[in-house]
Scaffold this motif. Structure first.
Motif, mmCIF file in Angstrom:
data_model
loop_
_atom_site.group_PDB
_atom_site.id
_atom_site.type_symbol
_atom_site.label_atom_id
_atom_site.label_comp_id
_atom_site.label_asym_id
_atom_site.label_seq_id
_atom_site.Cartn_x
_atom_site.Cartn_y
_atom_site.Cartn_z
ATOM 1 N N MET A 1 3.046 -16.980 26.001
ATOM 2 C CA MET A 1 3.576 -16.543 24.706
ATOM 3 C C MET A 1 2.983 -17.346 23.555
ATOM 4 O O MET A 1 2.672 -18.530 23.699
ATOM 5 N N PHE B 1 5.676 -14.973 18.971
ATOM 6 C CA PHE B 1 6.255 -14.036 19.918
ATOM 7 C C PHE B 1 7.464 -14.646 20.625
ATOM 8 O O PHE B 1 8.477 -13.978 20.835
ATOM 9 N N ARG C 1 15.406 -11.406 19.637
ATOM 10 C CA ARG C 1 15.716 -10.060 20.114
ATOM 11 C C ARG C 1 16.622 -10.097 21.339
ATOM 12 O O ARG C 1 17.642 -9.397 21.395
ATOM 13 N N LEU C 2 16.273 -10.899 22.302
ATOM 14 C CA LEU C 2 17.003 -10.898 23.571
ATOM 15 C C LEU C 2 18.385 -11.530 23.452
ATOM 16 O O LEU C 2 19.296 -11.184 24.209
ATOM 17 N N GLN D 1 10.355 -14.517 18.254
ATOM 18 C CA GLN D 1 10.820 -13.139 18.075
ATOM 19 C C GLN D 1 11.562 -12.639 19.307
ATOM 20 O O GLN D 1 12.613 -11.984 19.193
ATOM 21 N N GLU D 2 11.032 -12.927 20.499
ATOM 22 C CA GLU D 2 11.686 -12.482 21.729
ATOM 23 C C GLU D 2 13.035 -13.167 21.913
ATOM 24 O O GLU D 2 13.990 -12.535 22.355
ATOM 25 N N LEU E 1 14.886 -18.821 27.255
ATOM 26 C CA LEU E 1 14.063 -17.728 27.776
ATOM 27 C C LEU E 1 13.814 -17.858 29.276
ATOM 28 O O LEU E 1 13.911 -16.870 30.014
#
Length: 398
Positions: free
Chosen positions: A376, A380, A387-388, A383-384, A337
């Motif tokens: 975060m 989250f 998703r990303l 999940q991010e 991330l």
């Protein structure tokens, strides 16, 4: 009646932005309430202690841990004649700066931020309460009193100077940037000890996690009661329960033993503090700050026993193979991330774009990204990442 060495509400050094006094609440009660109502405090509900948040409803999170620390702090502070509201406020705020995934997430973010000034969760807590909470019309942050900010910064002892604990010490010329910013705006006297209330919050943290990590470790099945019988503190507690309540049902036996572990720690701290205060006879909070040593601590015998308990927890719980497997997975989430947001800051939510636009260089951008990632929750972040990167959640099937 507060002791002469307690922080007196009417003698507070005030707030950076003057607001006047509240009609019904002391300055420290007001601080406590602002912390409880902050967004960062609510997010602690989904930030882990040891186990990742999804792994079970009974394990401690940063929120439940903070509440337990505050309860212990109020108890100890009340017995010693200290300001219970200030002790509670510092206790409730002490973990606000933690990343998702507990110390695993902090280790990863500290490594990622090393080229940009590093990352320290205590300093990040200060950044949150002075800058990142943006709800008030007249200022950023929560505009807490000097005493609460001091407690957040120094509850583990002086940050610089000869009295700083090497584990928490910093070079005065190389402070964590978040701490340096706050200290530049308002001198927190980083070379002195904090108030007795802040010291109480720090020892309450030790009491709470030493107790609840034993409880969570038992519940997880990483060890059982038999493993604790040879440990100091824990073993005698189980033996006492067995003597008083032979044949007691397993969960009641566990609770009765661990509450004795808890009680012994609290009583030890109170007894030691009462003796040290009686010997030193401090007449002001500034005398506490300049004593050159902590006034609130465990006795030497109990401290040594707790070292054995913590060593057991380190090997059997914090570094258990199942925990290490998840640690590796969530470290991968942080490692993915952070560079993604550095390369593509437009992926940050719209409310962060103004901060990105103000970033003058890569270091400033990295600090914005660190603020976002550190804020975060476990859930989250997972999940991010899914998703990303268009992949299954890293904990799926765990």
């Amino acid at each position: 009646m507060l002791a002469p060495y307690a922080c007196q509400p009417d003698a507070s050094r005030g707030r950076l932005f003057d607001e006047g006094m509240s009609t019904f609440r002391s300055p420290f009660q007001r601080d406590r309430d602002r912390i409880i109502h902050s967004s960062a405090f609510r997010r602690l509900k989904h930030k882990t202690q040891v186990f990742v948040e999804h792994e079970g409803d009974y394990y401690r999170t940063r929120l439940t841990h903070s509440i337990e620390v505050a309860q212990v702090a109020r108890t100890i502070a009340g017995v010693l004649g200290l300001n219970t509201d200030l002790a509670e406020a510092i206790a409730l705020a002490h973990d606000l700066g933690h990343t998702p995934f507990g110390h695993t997430g902090e280790d990863a973010l500290a490594r990622l931020m090393e080229p940009y000034g590093g990352f320290d969760h205590n300093a990040q807590a200060l950044r949150i309460v002075t800058r990142l909470e943006r709800h008030y019309a007249g200022f950023d942050g929560l505009n807490l009193t000097w005493e609460t900010l001091e407690g957040i910064a120094k509850h583990n002892g002086p940050v610089i100077g000869p009295n700083a604990d090497p584990k928490h010490a910093h070079d005065p010329e190389d402070l964590p940037y978040a701490l340096a910013e706050v200290n530049a705006a308002w001198d927190l006297e980083l070379s002195t000890h904090a108030s007795a209330e802040a010291q109480v919050a720090a020892i309450a943290d030790d009491v709470a996690y030493s107790h609840h990590d034993l409880h969570d470790g038992l519940r997880s099945g990483l060890f059982d009661e038999t493993d604790l019988m040879d440990l100091p503190v824990a073993g005698p507690a189980f033996e006492e329960v067995d003597r008083l309540y032979p044949g007691l049902e397993k969960m009641r036996r566990r609770h009765e033993a661990l509450r004795r572990v808890f009680g012994r720690m609290v009583e030890d701290v109170i007894h030691v503090a009462q003796n040290r205060l009686a010997a030193a006879q401090p007449q002001s909070v500034d005398e506490i700050r300049h004593m050159g040593t902590t006034i609130i601590r465990f006795s030497k015998p109990l401290y040594q026993e707790l070292k054995a308990v913590r060593s057991f927890l380190f090997h059997r719980m914090y570094r258990a193979p199942s925990v290490m497997e998840v640690r590796a997975k969530v470290t991968g989430v942080m490692d993915a991330l952070f560079p993604l947001f550095m390369e593509q800051p437009a992926l940050l939510p719209p409310e962060w774009h103004e901060d990105v636009a103000r970033a003058e260089d890569e270091t400033a951008l990295a600090r914005v990204v660190a603020d976002y990632v550190a804020g975060m929750t476990d859930r989250f972040a997972i999940q991010e990442h899914a998703r990303l990167f268009d992949c299954a959640p890293v904990t799926e099937g765990a």
